[in-house]
Write a protein that holds these residues in place. Sequence first.
Motif, PDB file in Angstrom:
ATOM      1  N   PRO A 136      -2.174  -2.488  -5.160  1.00 58.96           N
ATOM      2  CA  PRO A 136      -1.850  -2.482  -3.740  1.00 58.96           C
ATOM      3  C   PRO A 136      -2.155  -1.154  -3.060  1.00 58.96           C
ATOM      4  O   PRO A 136      -1.818  -0.085  -3.563  1.00 58.96           O
ATOM      5  N   PHE A 137      -2.810  -1.255  -1.908  1.00 57.33           N
ATOM      6  CA  PHE A 137      -3.133  -0.094  -1.088  1.00 57.33           C
ATOM      7  C   PHE A 137      -1.934   0.164  -0.189  1.00 57.33           C
ATOM      8  O   PHE A 137      -1.595  -0.662   0.659  1.00 57.33           O
ATOM      9  N   VAL A 138      -1.257   1.281  -0.406  1.00 56.28           N
ATOM     10  CA  VAL A 138       0.032   1.494   0.247  1.00 56.28           C
ATOM     11  C   VAL A 138      -0.069   2.198   1.592  1.00 56.28           C
ATOM     12  O   VAL A 138       0.901   2.249   2.331  1.00 56.28           O
ATOM     13  N   TRP A 139      -1.234   2.743   1.927  1.00 58.64           N
ATOM     14  CA  TRP A 139      -1.378   3.400   3.218  1.00 58.64           C
ATOM     15  C   TRP A 139      -1.271   2.378   4.346  1.00 58.64           C
ATOM     16  O   TRP A 139      -1.843   1.293   4.285  1.00 58.64           O
ATOM     17  N   ASP A 140      -0.572   2.758   5.400  1.00 61.09           N
ATOM     18  CA  ASP A 140      -0.583   1.962   6.614  1.00 61.09           C
ATOM     19  C   ASP A 140      -1.966   2.090   7.259  1.00 61.09           C
ATOM     20  O   ASP A 140      -2.617   3.129   7.158  1.00 61.09           O
ATOM     21  N   ALA A 141      -2.408   1.016   7.942  1.00 65.22           N
ATOM     22  CA  ALA A 141      -3.742   1.023   8.562  1.00 65.22           C
ATOM     23  C   ALA A 141      -3.897   2.167   9.563  1.00 65.22           C
ATOM     24  O   ALA A 141      -5.001   2.682   9.762  1.00 65.22           O
ATOM     25  N   THR A 142      -2.790   2.594  10.175  1.00 65.17           N
ATOM     26  CA  THR A 142      -2.884   3.691  11.147  1.00 65.17           C
ATOM     27  C   THR A 142      -3.259   5.012  10.469  1.00 65.17           C
ATOM     28  O   THR A 142      -3.865   5.883  11.092  1.00 65.17           O
ATOM     29  N   LYS A 143      -2.897   5.163   9.186  1.00 65.74           N
ATOM     30  CA  LYS A 143      -3.286   6.379   8.471  1.00 65.74           C
ATOM     31  C   LYS A 143      -4.786   6.393   8.209  1.00 65.74           C
ATOM     32  O   LYS A 143      -5.420   7.452   8.216  1.00 65.74           O
ATOM     33  N   VAL A 144      -5.349   5.207   7.960  1.00 71.40           N
ATOM     34  CA  VAL A 144      -6.798   5.111   7.794  1.00 71.40           C
ATOM     35  C   VAL A 144      -7.477   5.476   9.109  1.00 71.40           C
ATOM     36  O   VAL A 144      -8.469   6.216   9.133  1.00 71.40           O
ATOM     37  N   ARG A 145      -6.946   4.954  10.194  1.00 73.47           N
ATOM     38  CA  ARG A 145      -7.468   5.282  11.529  1.00 73.47           C
ATOM     39  C   ARG A 145      -7.440   6.797  11.773  1.00 73.47           C
ATOM     40  O   ARG A 145      -8.420   7.389  12.239  1.00 73.47           O
ATOM     41  N   ASP A 146      -6.303   7.422  11.434  1.00 71.92           N
ATOM     42  CA  ASP A 146      -6.169   8.863  11.662  1.00 71.92           C
ATOM     43  C   ASP A 146      -7.135   9.662  10.796  1.00 71.92           C
ATOM     44  O   ASP A 146      -7.628  10.721  11.207  1.00 71.92           O
ATOM     45  N   LEU A 147      -7.388   9.161   9.568  1.00 75.29           N
ATOM     46  CA  LEU A 147      -8.346   9.833   8.689  1.00 75.29           C
ATOM     47  C   LEU A 147      -9.740   9.807   9.306  1.00 75.29           C
ATOM     48  O   LEU A 147     -10.461  10.812   9.298  1.00 75.29           O
TER      49      LEU A 147
END
Length: 598
Positions: A33-44
């Motif tokens: 499971p990928f535990v990062w919230d999608a918003t963290k991917v956006r911020d990256l």
Amino acid sequence: MSSQKYSVNQHLIETMLTWVKSGEIAIPEIQRPFVWDATKVRDLMDSLYQGFPVGYIIAWRNPTVKLKDGSLAEGKKVLIDGQQRVTALTAAINGQQVVNQDYKQVRMRIAFHPIDERFEVHNPAISKDKAWLPDIAPIVNGELKAHKVAKDYLSQNADLDEDLIYERLDKLCDIVKKQIGLIELDSELDIETVTEIFIRINSKGVVLSQADFAMSKIAANEEFDGNTLRKAIDYFCHLAIAPEFYPHIENNDKEFVKTDYFMSMRWLRKENDDLYDPSYSDMLRVAFTTKFIRGRLSDLVGLLSGRNFETRTYEKDIEEASFQTLSEGVTEFMNETHFKRFLMIIRSAGFVDKGMIRSKNALNFAYILYLKLKRDLGNNPNIESWVRRWFVMSLLTGRYSGSPESRFDKDIKAIHQDTFERVLESIEKAELSDAFWSVRLAQNLTTSSVNSPALKVFWAAQVNLGDKGFLSKDISVRNMLEHHGDIHHVFPKNFLKKHGFTQGKYNQVANYVYVQQEVNIKIADAPPEQYIADVFAQCDSKDPKYGVIKDRSEFETNLADNCLPEDLDSYSIDQYESFLQARREKMANKIKHYYFSL
């Protein structure tokens, strides 16, 4: 002066992604499971676009291994910190699916607004807004040509500055030209040193699991089919929690479906028992300890690298043999008959709900013990009793709560070198002495925590002995545990509060009994000497007020089963402290009787 044991370099994002794709860098977490919230991917993505630093990832190069012909082969880099960040990059830029918390593969789309230079997680509103590019992946990874995207965008958004749009898209595509730091640890470092380095570097002080190291080693090895073994471990653990994940494997991993591993775990598709849902760490620990007769996972990491502990060199023969042995251990762990028989043994000891088992390591070692004894002694009729007793002993003594790896190592070696009866007898003499049963166990029951191991074992004893719930004629403690019945205060909580007792006093576990909800409601805050007297009276009048017990001997048996006194004086408020101490001693005696009957 000591030499530096690491190197630090900056690499292009596109180089890093190429290494991941080629296997030069192994990322075992990709299927978990990928535990990062999608918003963290956006911020990256936004940080890369703005040219902000995005930190470092840490890799540990596998040691150089001596091949069978005497030549040397350099190991791959294994990512030990930064899995989530790299997985986010592969998801947002390469368009790779990730496994979410529900164990479903999903695409994580990041949208881009060229005018506002803003990133956002894709949503239905963005799909309808022509000002947004709904998915940056095909643009950044080159699947779509930037000039074609710009042309289409301009055709749908009139009166925009054409040069500005081209400039913004070029800047977007340059994300892969940005750099990320790579700290590469020397292959000669041992696992303890690498763990210490990780903890010191990681700002959150996250503990790096040795199971993570082992999974990294497994996933990185293509020569001995490590990735398939890694999938077997991950998939089994997923299915144990979510049987509905089965069709996903069947439909999306055709190659794995052909393996013996898949055949060994097919039974989980219809299995909903949650008494033992092993994590990959649990599964590795059990498979390793029972097959290698070692308890420290750091040794597994070394063996999977081909380490010869005597010569301190790395040899291909040892690496190959270690993968084979671990594979056998994993297959043995997954065996339906073994797994279900083991759970039957645990349930027969009275542990019918997973909430009763607070020590996962106690459960793990019990399964290790079962697998080893079954392998060594076949159908010996004593195995079930031995496993039950060892499990309960380990819970009562907190055997695996301190330094579990050291204890695992000592225990498995002792059991391997001597007869099991002698090992258990020696431990019982040392840990379960007369002083333990008469003093220490009662002291362990002097607590207000419902998570007390001693209380959990007491309830297991009641289940094992078939006791009925307090004031119940037909409903057992087992029924109440399985269906989460009410825990009743013998001396009602509000009654004690009115007499000045604090929470730590009225919530003592020796004041707890399992009771049917309707009886609990009926008792409410009644003084115990009153409602106990009423129950004795209903045994004479045959007109029940509390529960349905109408026979005096039946009521006395119910009190004894629940370790409660018969005399009314014990239920007066001024006897509360004496009541608690007397009941603790009775509970301890019941546990002792139960233990030696297992």
